[in-house]
Scaffold this active site. Structure first.
Site, PDB file in Angstrom:
ATOM      1  N   TYR A   3      31.951  96.117 148.698  1.00  0.00           N
ATOM      2  CA  TYR A   3      32.871  95.007 148.851  1.00  0.00           C
ATOM      3  C   TYR A   3      32.627  94.455 150.246  1.00  0.00           C
ATOM      4  CZ  TYR A   3      35.910  96.906 145.060  1.00  0.00           C
ATOM      5  OH  TYR A   3      36.431  97.361 143.869  1.00  0.00           O
TER       6      TYR A   3
ATOM      7  N   THR B 122      35.434  97.277 136.076  1.00  0.00           N
ATOM      8  CA  THR B 122      36.721  96.654 135.774  1.00  0.00           C
ATOM      9  C   THR B 122      36.719  96.185 134.327  1.00  0.00           C
ATOM     10  OG1 THR B 122      36.970  95.944 138.069  1.00  0.00           O
ATOM     11  CG2 THR B 122      38.351  94.841 136.432  1.00  0.00           C
TER      12      THR B 122
ATOM     13  N   HIS C 156      30.523  94.863 135.381  1.00  0.00           N
ATOM     14  CA  HIS C 156      29.732  95.234 136.553  1.00  0.00           C
ATOM     15  C   HIS C 156      30.367  96.419 137.270  1.00  0.00           C
ATOM     16  CE1 HIS C 156      32.941  92.860 138.299  1.00  0.00           C
ATOM     17  NE2 HIS C 156      32.698  93.494 139.449  1.00  0.00           N
TER      18      HIS C 156
ATOM     19  N   HIS D 120      33.525 102.180 139.554  1.00  0.00           N
ATOM     20  CA  HIS D 120      34.247 101.828 138.337  1.00  0.00           C
ATOM     21  C   HIS D 120      33.714 100.515 137.772  1.00  0.00           C
ATOM     22  CE1 HIS D 120      36.253  99.409 141.412  1.00  0.00           C
ATOM     23  NE2 HIS D 120      36.550  98.564 140.430  1.00  0.00           N
TER      24      HIS D 120
ATOM     25  N   MET E 100      32.258  89.578 132.957  1.00  0.00           N
ATOM     26  CA  MET E 100      30.977  90.010 133.501  1.00  0.00           C
ATOM     27  C   MET E 100      31.105  91.488 133.873  1.00  0.00           C
ATOM     28  SD  MET E 100      28.826  88.717 136.816  1.00  0.00           S
ATOM     29  CE  MET E 100      30.006  89.386 137.967  1.00  0.00           C
TER      30      MET E 100
ATOM     31  N   SER F 133      30.670  97.436 141.168  1.00  0.00           N
ATOM     32  CA  SER F 133      30.396  97.023 142.546  1.00  0.00           C
ATOM     33  C   SER F 133      29.829  98.180 143.364  1.00  0.00           C
ATOM     34  CB  SER F 133      31.671  96.495 143.211  1.00  0.00           C
ATOM     35  OG  SER F 133      32.021  95.252 142.648  1.00  0.00           O
TER      36      SER F 133
END
Length: 192
Positions: free
Chosen positions: A126, A46, A121, A44, A119, A123
Site C-alpha cells: 500500500y 478483497t 487482486h 488477502h 478486479m 496487494s
C-alpha cells in the site's frame, strides 16, 4: 428519551490464502516494504469492499454469505500497478467463474455495489508511490520471487474485517469474524 442507534463501522470480506502462500507473500511484501515503505497488512484478496453497518448486521450477513460460497482457486495473472493507495502494487488474479461467482454471492449478501468491475487482486504494498516507483517495485517483486506470476493457491477461508472504509487513516483492518473450518461450513468463529 431518545434511544441511541447502534454504532456503525466499515466492514470488508477478505479471502485468506493458506499459510504456505501467506508466508511466501509476506516474505515478498516485507522485502518490498523495506525498499519502498508502506504499512504492514495481512495478505488477502478483497471479496467485498468497505460497507458501513453495525457489527451484528455485518456478522449475520457474513455468516449467510459463507453458506453460498465453496472452495475455489486463486490464480495469479501477473504483478500489476494501480492508481491508488490500496492498489499500489498487487498480484492480479485471473477472473475465473468461481472467483467472480463467489464475490457476487458475498456482495449480494452485503448489498455492496461496486462502482467498477470486480478486479480480484492481492496487494503487495500500500502506498502513494510515483508511477516510476511503482514500476520499480513491480520489477523488484518479479526479481525477488521469479515464479510469483504463476502462483496458484486454494481459497478455503473468508474473514470479516473491520476496515476504515478508505478514509485517510488507512487502517489495515481488524478481524471480526472468520470462517475457519472451510468456506461454506457452519462453523464460524468470532475473533475478539
Amino acid at each position: 428519551m431518545a434511544s441511541s442507534s447502534p454504532t456503525k463501522h466499515w466492514y470488508s470480506v477478505w479471502a485468506l490464502p493458506p499459510s504456505s502462500t501467506t508466508t511466501r507473500v509476506k516474505t515478498l511484501m516485507t522485502r518490498l516494504r523495506s525498499e519502498f515503505g508502506g504499512p504492514e497488512f495481512e495478505p488477502h484478496v478483497t471479496v467485498v469492499g468497505a460497507v458501513e453497518m453495525t457489527e451484528e448486521d455485518a456478522i449475520n450477513r457474513f455468516e449467510a454469505a459463507c453458506e453460498g460460497v465453496r472452495e475455489y482457486v486463486g490464480e495469479v495473472d501477473g504483478v500489476e500497478i494501480g492508481t491508488f493507495f490500496y492498489q499500489c502494487v498487487f498480484l492480479l488474479l485471473k477472473k475465473s467463474r468461481e472467483v467472480l461467482e463467489n464475490s457476487a454471492n458475498c456482495c449480494s449478501h452485503f448489498g455492496y455495489k461496486n462502482s467498477s468491475l470486480y478486479m480480484p487482486h492481492m496487494s503487495l504494498i500500500y502506498g502513494d508511490l510515483t508511477d516510476e516507483e511503482k514500476k520499480k517495485a513491480q520489477e523488484k517483486a518479479i526479481i525477488f520471487d521469479e515464479s510469483i506470476s504463476s502462483l496458484r493457491f486454494p481459497i478455503t477461508r473468508l474473514a470479516l474485517y473491520e476496515t476504515d472504509g478508505g478514509k485517510v487513516g488507512r487502517n489495515n483492518g481488524e478481524s471480526v469474524d472468520e470462517d475457519v473450518s472451510g468456506i461454506g461450513e457452519d462453523m464460524v468463529q468470532l475473533i475478539d
